[in-house]
Enzyme design. Sequence first.
Site, PDB file in Angstrom:
ATOM      1  CG  HIS A   1      -4.034   0.078   6.857  1.00 33.43           C
ATOM      2  ND1 HIS A   1      -3.985   0.649   8.108  1.00 33.43           N
ATOM      3  CD2 HIS A   1      -2.842   0.358   6.278  1.00 33.43           C
ATOM      4  CE1 HIS A   1      -2.811   1.256   8.266  1.00 33.43           C
ATOM      5  NE2 HIS A   1      -2.106   1.094   7.172  1.00 33.43           N
TER       6      HIS A   1
ATOM      7  CG  HIS B   1      -0.426   0.044   2.536  1.00 37.40           C
ATOM      8  ND1 HIS B   1       0.403  -0.920   3.052  1.00 37.40           N
ATOM      9  CD2 HIS B   1      -0.574   0.964   3.532  1.00 37.40           C
ATOM     10  CE1 HIS B   1       0.725  -0.614   4.303  1.00 37.40           C
ATOM     11  NE2 HIS B   1       0.152   0.531   4.615  1.00 37.40           N
TER      12      HIS B   1
ATOM     13  CG  HIS C   1       3.957  -2.016  11.458  1.00 35.99           C
ATOM     14  ND1 HIS C   1       4.776  -0.923  11.636  1.00 35.99           N
ATOM     15  CD2 HIS C   1       3.232  -1.778  10.336  1.00 35.99           C
ATOM     16  CE1 HIS C   1       4.545  -0.042  10.656  1.00 35.99           C
ATOM     17  NE2 HIS C   1       3.608  -0.543   9.857  1.00 35.99           N
TER      18      HIS C   1
ATOM     19  CG  HIS D   1       0.015   4.273   4.862  1.00 41.25           C
ATOM     20  ND1 HIS D   1      -0.705   3.473   5.714  1.00 41.25           N
ATOM     21  CD2 HIS D   1      -0.827   5.283   4.494  1.00 41.25           C
ATOM     22  CE1 HIS D   1      -1.922   3.972   5.866  1.00 41.25           C
ATOM     23  NE2 HIS D   1      -2.022   5.051   5.133  1.00 41.25           N
TER      24      HIS D   1
ATOM     25  CG  ASP E   1       4.944   2.702   7.411  1.00 39.15           C
ATOM     26  OD1 ASP E   1       3.994   3.262   6.815  1.00 39.15           O
ATOM     27  OD2 ASP E   1       4.779   1.758   8.207  1.00 39.15           O
ATOM     28  CG  HIS E   2       3.916   0.082   4.161  1.00 44.03           C
ATOM     29  ND1 HIS E   2       3.995  -1.233   4.530  1.00 44.03           N
ATOM     30  CD2 HIS E   2       3.513   0.766   5.269  1.00 44.03           C
ATOM     31  CE1 HIS E   2       3.638  -1.354   5.807  1.00 44.03           C
ATOM     32  NE2 HIS E   2       3.337  -0.149   6.273  1.00 44.03           N
TER      33      HIS E   2
ATOM     34  CG  ASP F   1       0.640  -1.533   7.760  1.00 41.50           C
ATOM     35  OD1 ASP F   1       1.552  -2.348   7.985  1.00 41.50           O
ATOM     36  OD2 ASP F   1       0.820  -0.295   7.763  1.00 41.50           O
TER      37      ASP F   1
END
Length: 255
Positions: free
Chosen positions: A114, A56, A171, A58, A60-61, A133
């Site tokens: 999410h 996805h 995570h 985000h 941190d991805h 996530d």
Amino acid sequence: MALEVHQFTCLSDNYGFLLHDNESGCTATIDTPAVEAINTALEEKSWKLTHILNTHHHFDHAGGNEALKEQWGATVVGADNDAQRIPGIDVRVRDGETYEFGASAAQILEVPGHTSGHIAYYFAADGISFVGDSLFALGCGRLFEGTPQQMWTSLQKLMALPDETVVYCAHEYTQANAAFALTVEPNNPELVKRAEEIDRLRADGIPTVPTSIGLERATNPFVRPMSEGLQITIGLKDAELVEVFAETRRRKDHF
Ligand code: ZN
Ligand code: FE
């Protein structure tokens, strides 16, 4: 079993994963949480990055997509229906499609909730999945862009995979998730046992990821709205499963 996974920690609580296809020599990073950590991991394994498989958008991805694409010339794979938010996307994939990664095949599962364009990769021949996530060990992603119904449908899709499927989530949230899970299903003996095991592992700094579909099915309250004990604890006995899921998620948001 052509695939090898190399897992490493990065940022504060993310996991990075390199996926190496031994037959073709292709190497993918699942998402791009941290460019330096990914390059260090590649060096350690003496692998060359050929693919970026995004779950996805985000930061941190997908935050390292462009730097790693430029450095390695890697092919960026991501959700067709979220292509505008996946930096550098080359290959757009959709639910039910198969993406050929080297000599291996990934089934694409759209698992919105999410984010609206979240996908998971399932390598059936190797029995492994990368779920970003969407599903966590004893948890699920926060509903930033989706409804409870969407997320519940997504989680059911994942729970339809074989019990022994290895689940790589993005995570290390497991210990906090366990503390919450125990408040809604305190009388689940398998959960109690798992929570103790998680405390032991984390005390020694050992990852609790990967998990498995079977273990989540037995202990994760977000995929157990059918549990009578859970329903009673949250005051929703015999309610619709999606309502039980929604209330569980709401409680976790305020935990
Ligand atoms: Zn996210
Ligand atoms: Fe994340």
